[in-house]
Scaffold this motif. Structure first.
Motif, PDB file in Angstrom:
ATOM      1  N   SER A   1      -2.682 -69.490  55.209  1.00 52.99           N
ATOM      2  CA  SER A   1      -3.615 -69.782  56.294  1.00 52.99           C
ATOM      3  C   SER A   1      -4.245 -71.162  56.095  1.00 52.99           C
ATOM      4  N   MET A   2      -5.546 -71.272  55.922  1.00 54.61           N
ATOM      5  CA  MET A   2      -6.167 -72.563  55.668  1.00 54.61           C
ATOM      6  C   MET A   2      -5.520 -73.244  54.470  1.00 54.61           C
ATOM      7  N   GLY A   3      -5.235 -72.468  53.431  1.00 56.93           N
ATOM      8  CA  GLY A   3      -4.559 -73.028  52.260  1.00 56.93           C
ATOM      9  C   GLY A   3      -3.169 -73.530  52.591  1.00 56.93           C
ATOM     10  N   GLY A   4      -2.515 -72.882  53.567  1.00 58.92           N
ATOM     11  CA  GLY A   4      -1.213 -73.346  54.020  1.00 58.92           C
ATOM     12  C   GLY A   4      -1.309 -74.693  54.719  1.00 58.92           C
ATOM     13  N   LYS A   5      -2.383 -74.898  55.491  1.00 57.39           N
ATOM     14  CA  LYS A   5      -2.588 -76.192  56.133  1.00 57.39           C
ATOM     15  C   LYS A   5      -2.855 -77.277  55.080  1.00 57.39           C
ATOM     16  N   THR A   6      -3.642 -76.938  54.053  1.00 53.32           N
ATOM     17  CA  THR A   6      -3.857 -77.891  52.962  1.00 53.32           C
ATOM     18  C   THR A   6      -2.528 -78.222  52.288  1.00 53.32           C
ATOM     19  N   ALA A   7      -1.726 -77.197  52.027  1.00 56.88           N
ATOM     20  CA  ALA A   7      -0.443 -77.392  51.345  1.00 56.88           C
ATOM     21  C   ALA A   7       0.502 -78.246  52.182  1.00 56.88           C
ATOM     22  N   MET A   8       0.568 -78.003  53.490  1.00 58.74           N
ATOM     23  CA  MET A   8       1.420 -78.811  54.363  1.00 58.74           C
ATOM     24  C   MET A   8       0.974 -80.265  54.356  1.00 58.74           C
ATOM     25  N   ASN A   9      -0.322 -80.486  54.491  1.00 62.16           N
ATOM     26  CA  ASN A   9      -0.846 -81.853  54.476  1.00 62.16           C
ATOM     27  C   ASN A   9      -0.566 -82.539  53.146  1.00 62.16           C
ATOM     28  N   PHE A  10      -0.696 -81.794  52.053  1.00 66.47           N
ATOM     29  CA  PHE A  10      -0.440 -82.372  50.737  1.00 66.47           C
ATOM     30  C   PHE A  10       1.021 -82.769  50.598  1.00 66.47           C
ATOM     31  N   ALA A  11       1.942 -81.900  51.039  1.00 64.00           N
ATOM     32  CA  ALA A  11       3.374 -82.186  50.916  1.00 64.00           C
ATOM     33  C   ALA A  11       3.766 -83.416  51.732  1.00 64.00           C
ATOM     34  N   LEU A  12       3.136 -83.623  52.873  1.00 64.80           N
ATOM     35  CA  LEU A  12       3.422 -84.804  53.688  1.00 64.80           C
ATOM     36  C   LEU A  12       2.822 -86.064  53.080  1.00 64.80           C
ATOM     37  N   THR A  13       1.681 -85.924  52.420  1.00 60.90           N
ATOM     38  CA  THR A  13       0.986 -87.074  51.832  1.00 60.90           C
ATOM     39  C   THR A  13       1.549 -87.442  50.466  1.00 60.90           C
ATOM     40  N   HIS A  14       1.914 -86.429  49.679  1.00 57.30           N
ATOM     41  CA  HIS A  14       2.404 -86.649  48.313  1.00 57.30           C
ATOM     42  C   HIS A  14       3.707 -85.870  48.094  1.00 57.30           C
ATOM     43  N   PRO A  15       4.757 -86.193  48.824  1.00 56.89           N
ATOM     44  CA  PRO A  15       5.999 -85.408  48.719  1.00 56.89           C
ATOM     45  C   PRO A  15       6.631 -85.454  47.339  1.00 56.89           C
ATOM     46  N   GLU A  16       6.369 -86.517  46.602  1.00 60.02           N
ATOM     47  CA  GLU A  16       6.951 -86.653  45.261  1.00 60.02           C
ATOM     48  C   GLU A  16       6.351 -85.669  44.261  1.00 60.02           C
ATOM     49  N   ARG A  17       5.248 -85.021  44.628  1.00 62.57           N
ATOM     50  CA  ARG A  17       4.583 -84.082  43.717  1.00 62.57           C
ATOM     51  C   ARG A  17       4.953 -82.628  43.992  1.00 62.57           C
ATOM     52  N   VAL A  18       5.730 -82.383  45.059  1.00 65.05           N
ATOM     53  CA  VAL A  18       6.043 -81.009  45.475  1.00 65.05           C
ATOM     54  C   VAL A  18       7.535 -80.753  45.343  1.00 65.05           C
ATOM     55  N   GLU A  19       7.894 -79.805  44.472  1.00 68.69           N
ATOM     56  CA  GLU A  19       9.295 -79.419  44.288  1.00 68.69           C
ATOM     57  C   GLU A  19       9.769 -78.556  45.455  1.00 68.69           C
ATOM     58  N   LYS A  20       9.009 -77.501  45.750  1.00 69.39           N
ATOM     59  CA  LYS A  20       9.275 -76.637  46.897  1.00 69.39           C
ATOM     60  C   LYS A  20       7.931 -76.199  47.467  1.00 69.39           C
ATOM     61  N   LEU A  21       7.945 -75.902  48.772  1.00 69.52           N
ATOM     62  CA  LEU A  21       6.712 -75.570  49.482  1.00 69.52           C
ATOM     63  C   LEU A  21       6.843 -74.206  50.148  1.00 69.52           C
ATOM     64  N   ILE A  22       5.808 -73.369  49.994  1.00 70.72           N
ATOM     65  CA  ILE A  22       5.729 -72.088  50.699  1.00 70.72           C
ATOM     66  C   ILE A  22       4.458 -72.081  51.539  1.00 70.72           C
ATOM     67  N   VAL A  23       4.616 -71.800  52.827  1.00 70.29           N
ATOM     68  CA  VAL A  23       3.486 -71.731  53.754  1.00 70.29           C
ATOM     69  C   VAL A  23       3.403 -70.309  54.297  1.00 70.29           C
ATOM     70  N   ALA A  24       2.277 -69.642  54.061  1.00 74.49           N
ATOM     71  CA  ALA A  24       2.129 -68.239  54.433  1.00 74.49           C
ATOM     72  C   ALA A  24       1.295 -68.103  55.703  1.00 74.49           C
ATOM     73  N   ASP A  25       1.951 -67.701  56.770  1.00 73.67           N
ATOM     74  CA  ASP A  25       1.380 -67.301  58.055  1.00 73.67           C
ATOM     75  C   ASP A  25       0.438 -68.331  58.677  1.00 73.67           C
ATOM     76  N   ILE A  26       0.940 -69.542  58.793  1.00 74.22           N
ATOM     77  CA  ILE A  26       0.245 -70.590  59.533  1.00 74.22           C
ATOM     78  C   ILE A  26       1.290 -71.625  59.945  1.00 74.22           C
ATOM     79  N   ALA A  27       1.081 -72.235  61.103  1.00 79.03           N
ATOM     80  CA  ALA A  27       1.985 -73.266  61.613  1.00 79.03           C
ATOM     81  C   ALA A  27       1.250 -74.607  61.640  1.00 79.03           C
TER      82      ALA A  27
END
Length: 252
Positions: A84-110
């Motif tokens: 949810s809110m944490g998924g939005k943080t995670a999506m924003n982080f992956a777009l801002t710092h893609p080199e720091r994220v190996e794989k991304l899981i987003v739970a129930d948020i678009a």
């Protein structure tokens, strides 16, 4: 900001971010099942749990908080999961710092905008006079006037703590109330994250719709969407075994 977090397990690092009104504690039962496979970092985002409170609260600063945390825990590249809110943080982080994220899981948020829909919850939480509350039972009874679903009240009351003077909110309720529109903000970025991405949706939830897939693809072209049967928005609480299975299949 120095965030509070719980660390457990061994193996590749998996950082998990909770949703609105939540905390790291929401993910303890999931972490117990995954700690043989991963080093888990269960994080309290700012204005939640035991992390510091701040008048500034938006996804930009929450991304900065997470970046600072990775430096503190000395993890260069992580598996990142957010609900949810944490998924939005995670999506924003992956777009801002893609080199720091190996794989991304987003739970129930678009990635899209969500209109404010927490008015009743906020009204109920703000109605409690904590100086007069004598017990959790009393708090629950008063909250029931606004929030009839016992499971939701139980979840919210996990953020009710105590100090030497009595009950306190661990969440920064005034700031969350004032800035609640920030939670629903859509992703604003010209970047893409090309790493493997899993969107987990509750089959009974309307947070991720079929119409969201084009928007998801525009940011995360290497994504897959899995719907968890018999689960709503709090899919990790409603169907923990299924969520654990999907996490393992995707990350291992």
């Amino acid at each position: 900001m120095k965030l509070n977090y719980k660390k457990t397990g061994s193996g590749p690092p998996l950082v998990i971010l909770h949703g609105l009104f939540g905390s790291a504690d929401n993910w303890f039962s999931i972490a117990r099942e995954l700690q043989e496979d991963f080093t888990l970092y269960l994080v309290d985002q700012r204005n939640h749990g035991d992390s510091p409170k701040s008048d500034e609260w938006n996804y930009q600063v929450m991304v900065e908080d997470l970046y600072e945390l990775l430096g503190e825990i000395d993890e260069d590249k992580i598996f990142l999961m957010g609900h949810s809110m944490g998924g939005k943080t995670a999506m924003n982080f992956a777009l801002t710092h893609p080199e720091r994220v190996e794989k991304l899981i987003v739970a129930d948020i678009a990635p899209r905008y969500y209109p404010v829909h927490h008015e009743q919850i906020l009204q109920g939480l703000n109605s409690l006079n904590l100086a007069e509350i004598q017990s959790r039972k009393e708090a629950d009874e008063k909250l029931a006037e606004f929030i009839p679903v016992a499971g939701i009240r139980q979840f919210l009351l996990k953020s009710l703590g105590r100090d030497s003077d009595g009950f306190i909110w661990k969440i920064n309720l005034p700031v969350i109330t004032e800035n609640i529109e920030e939670v629903g903000q859509k992703l604003e970025s010209d970047e893409q994250f090309f790493g493997e991405t899993l969107f987990l949706a509750g089959a009974n939830s309307d947070y991720i719709k079929d119409s969201d897939c084009e928007d998801i693809y525009s940011f995360f072209p290497n994504y897959q969407l899995i719907k968890v049967a018999n689960a709503g928005h709090w899919l990790h609480a409603e169907q923990p075994k299924a969520v654990i299975e999907e996490i393992r299949k995707f990350l291992l």
